[in-house]
Design a protein around this motif. Structure first.
Motif, PDB file in Angstrom:
ATOM      1  N   TYR A 177     -17.026 -35.566  -6.711  1.00 28.53           N
ATOM      2  CA  TYR A 177     -16.515 -36.573  -7.634  1.00 28.53           C
ATOM      3  C   TYR A 177     -17.063 -37.932  -7.212  1.00 28.53           C
ATOM      4  O   TYR A 177     -17.020 -38.286  -6.035  1.00 28.53           O
ATOM      5  N   LYS A 181     -16.234 -33.824 -16.317  1.00 24.08           N
ATOM      6  CA  LYS A 181     -15.982 -35.193 -15.888  1.00 24.08           C
ATOM      7  C   LYS A 181     -15.731 -36.060 -17.117  1.00 24.08           C
ATOM      8  O   LYS A 181     -16.634 -36.304 -17.915  1.00 24.08           O
ATOM      9  N   LYS A 231     -12.599 -39.029 -14.259  1.00 20.91           N
ATOM     10  CA  LYS A 231     -11.703 -38.053 -13.653  1.00 20.91           C
ATOM     11  C   LYS A 231     -12.230 -36.657 -13.957  1.00 20.91           C
ATOM     12  O   LYS A 231     -12.664 -36.391 -15.091  1.00 20.91           O
ATOM     13  N   ASN A 290     -10.726 -34.412  -7.154  1.00 21.95           N
ATOM     14  CA  ASN A 290     -10.484 -35.792  -7.536  1.00 21.95           C
ATOM     15  C   ASN A 290      -9.964 -36.554  -6.314  1.00 21.95           C
ATOM     16  O   ASN A 290      -9.555 -35.956  -5.317  1.00 21.95           O
TER      17      ASN A 290
END
Length: 371
Positions: free
Chosen positions: A183, A249, A266, A279
Motif C-alpha cells: 500500500y 486500490k 485505500k 492498509n
C-alpha cells in the motif's frame, strides 16, 4: 626617456595590483549565475549578479545558540541610493557547539520552514504508523519505506522526519500463505496547505462496496477512482459493484474552498476475495524546535531602504520555501568554500507596520561555510 618609461610601467603595475575583488562575481557567461526573480507585491522584479553593480555576497556566523547561520545576499556596491536587495539566512540543522557543520546535511533538497516565533517553528516531525493487515491471513514480514531513504521492518513503526514536505510512503506485508500486499500513499508533513481527505468503509457485500468521503474543510467536489477503470464525480457517498472478486486500490480526490485539493487512497477487498490486502493509517506530531534548526529567514530591502523580513510573520497557506538543488562552488573573497543553492519560495514579509508578499520567488545564491 627611460625614467619616464619606468614611471609609466610602475603606475600600471600599481593600478592593476589595487583591483578590488568582490565575492562570487559571475564568470564569463551570457546568463548570470546568481539571481532573484519574483513578484514583490504583484510587481515583477529581477536582480542579477554582475548587472547594475549587483554582487553575490556569501558569509556565515555562529549565533548565540551555537547554531551556524549561512547567508547569501544580492546587493549593489558603491551605491548611495541603492536599489532593491534580498538576503537569505539558512540555519544549520544541528547544534554546532563542538563540531563544524556537516555541509552534506546542512543544505538538503527539500522543503524548509520559515522562522515564525522567537523559538522557531517545527522543522522535525514525529510520525506514528499503524498497520491494518489483511483479515484473511497471518502476516510474517513487514517493510516500511518512509520516503526519505529510511525503512523499518516492524509491524507498526515510528519515524522522525527532519524536514516538512511531501513523502511517498509505502508498506509491503508478506503473509504465511505467500500472498504479498503493498500500500502506497503520499504523506504531507508540516506543510501549510496540508488538506486531508478520509475514506470510511460503510459496507462490503459480495462485490458491492459503499464508502463515505470526508475532509478537513468544506468540500466542493469529489472524484472517486475505484481501481478497476471506473471513476466518477459524485457526492460524499461512493458506491460501486466490481465485476470480479479482488483487492482494489480506491483513490479519492476532494477539493475544498480553503486548503485546496487532497488525495487519499485505500485498499478495498470484496467479500469473497481470498487473497490479502494491506492498509495503514498514521499521525504526525510537530517536535519542539527551540533553536530554530533548519529555519529560513528571507529579508527584502526596497529602494527606499525599508527592510521587510519573514521573521516572526505568520505565513499563509500558499507560503513555502524549498531548496531545489545544492552544488559545490568557488571560494569567496575570504577564501571560504561556498555552495551554490537554488531556492524557490513564496512568503509574507513585514517591517513591523506593513506587510508585503513575494510570490513565485526563484533564486540562485551562494553561501559560504567553514572549511
Amino acid at each position: 626617456m627611460s625614467r619616464i618609461f619606468f614611471i609609466m610601467l610602475l603606475s600600471i603595475i600599481l593600478i592593476g595590483g589595487c583591483k578590488k575583488e568582490y565575492p562570487n562575481v559571475p564568470e564569463n557567461t551570457d546568463k548570470p549565475i546568481f539571481y532573484f526573480t519574483g513578484n514583490v507585491n504583484y510587481v515583477p522584479v529581477k536582480i542579477e549578479a554582475g548587472v547594475s553593480d549587483y554582487y553575490m555576497y556569501s558569509y556565515y556566523k555562529l549565533d548565540s545558540n551555537n547554531i551556524y547561520n549561512f547567508f547569501g545576499k544580492l546587493k549593489q556596491v558603491n551605491c548611495v541610493n541603492c536599489d532593491n536587495q534580498i538576503k537569505f539566512q539558512i540555519n544549520d540543522y544541528m547544534d554546532n557547539s563542538s563540531v563544524k557543520p556537516d555541509i552534506k546535511k546542512s543544505f538538503t533538497e527539500n522543503y524548509y520552514s520559515f522562522l515564525y516565533l522567537q523559538k522557531g517553528v517545527s522543522t522535525k516531525f514525529d510520525a506514528d504508523f499503524y498497520l491494518s493487515p489483511s483479515k484473511n491471513d497471518t502476516a510474517k514480514s513487514y517493510l516500511w519505506d518512509f520516503g526519505d531513504g529510511s525503512t523499518s521492518s516492524l509491524p507498526s513503526s515510528s519515524h522522525t522526519y527532519s524536514y516538512p514536505g511531501y513523502y511517498n510512503l509505502n508498506c509491503t506485508v508478506s503473509y504465511l500463505s505467500n500472498c504479498t500486499s503493498s500500500y502506497s500513499t503520499k504523506l504531507v508533513v508540516g506543510m501549510a496547505d496540508s488538506a486531508r481527505a478520509f475514506i470510511t468503509v460503510d459496507s462490503i457485500i459480495g462485490n458491492n462496496i459503499s464508502l463515505t468521503a470526508s475532509a478537513n474543510g468544506k468540500i466542493k467536489s469529489y472524484l472517486w477512482d475505484f481501481g478497476d477503470g471506473s471513476a466518477y464525480s459524485t457526492s460524499s457517498i461512493g458506491t460501486h459493484t466490481y465485476a470480479q472478486p479482488g483487492a482494489y486500490k480506491v483513490i479519492l480526490q476532494t477539493t475544498d474552498s480553503i486548503l485546496g485539493s487532497a488525495t487519499v487512497s485505500k485498499n478495498i477487498s470484496t467479500q469473497n476475495y481470498k487473497g490479502c490486502a494491506t492498509n495503514f493509517f498514521y499521525s504526525t506530531i510537530p517536535m519542539s524546535n527551540s533553536l530554530a534548526l533548519s529555519n529560513i529567514i528571507i529579508t527584502w530591502t526596497d529602494n527606499s531602504g525599508i527592510e521587510y523580513t519573514s521573521n516572526k510573520v505568520v505565513q499563509t497557506s500558499g507560503s513555502y520555501v524549498k531548496i531545489v538543488s545544492v552544488e559545490d562552488y568557488l571560494d569567496n573573497e575570504n577564501k571560504e568554500p561556498t555552495k551554490k543553492i537554488h531556492i524557490q519560495f513564496s512568503c509574507a514579509l513585514s517591517n513591523g507596520s506593513n506587510k508585503i508578499t513575494i510570490t513565485n520567488g526563484d533564486a540562485v545564491i551562494a553561501v559560504s561555510y567553514p572549511r
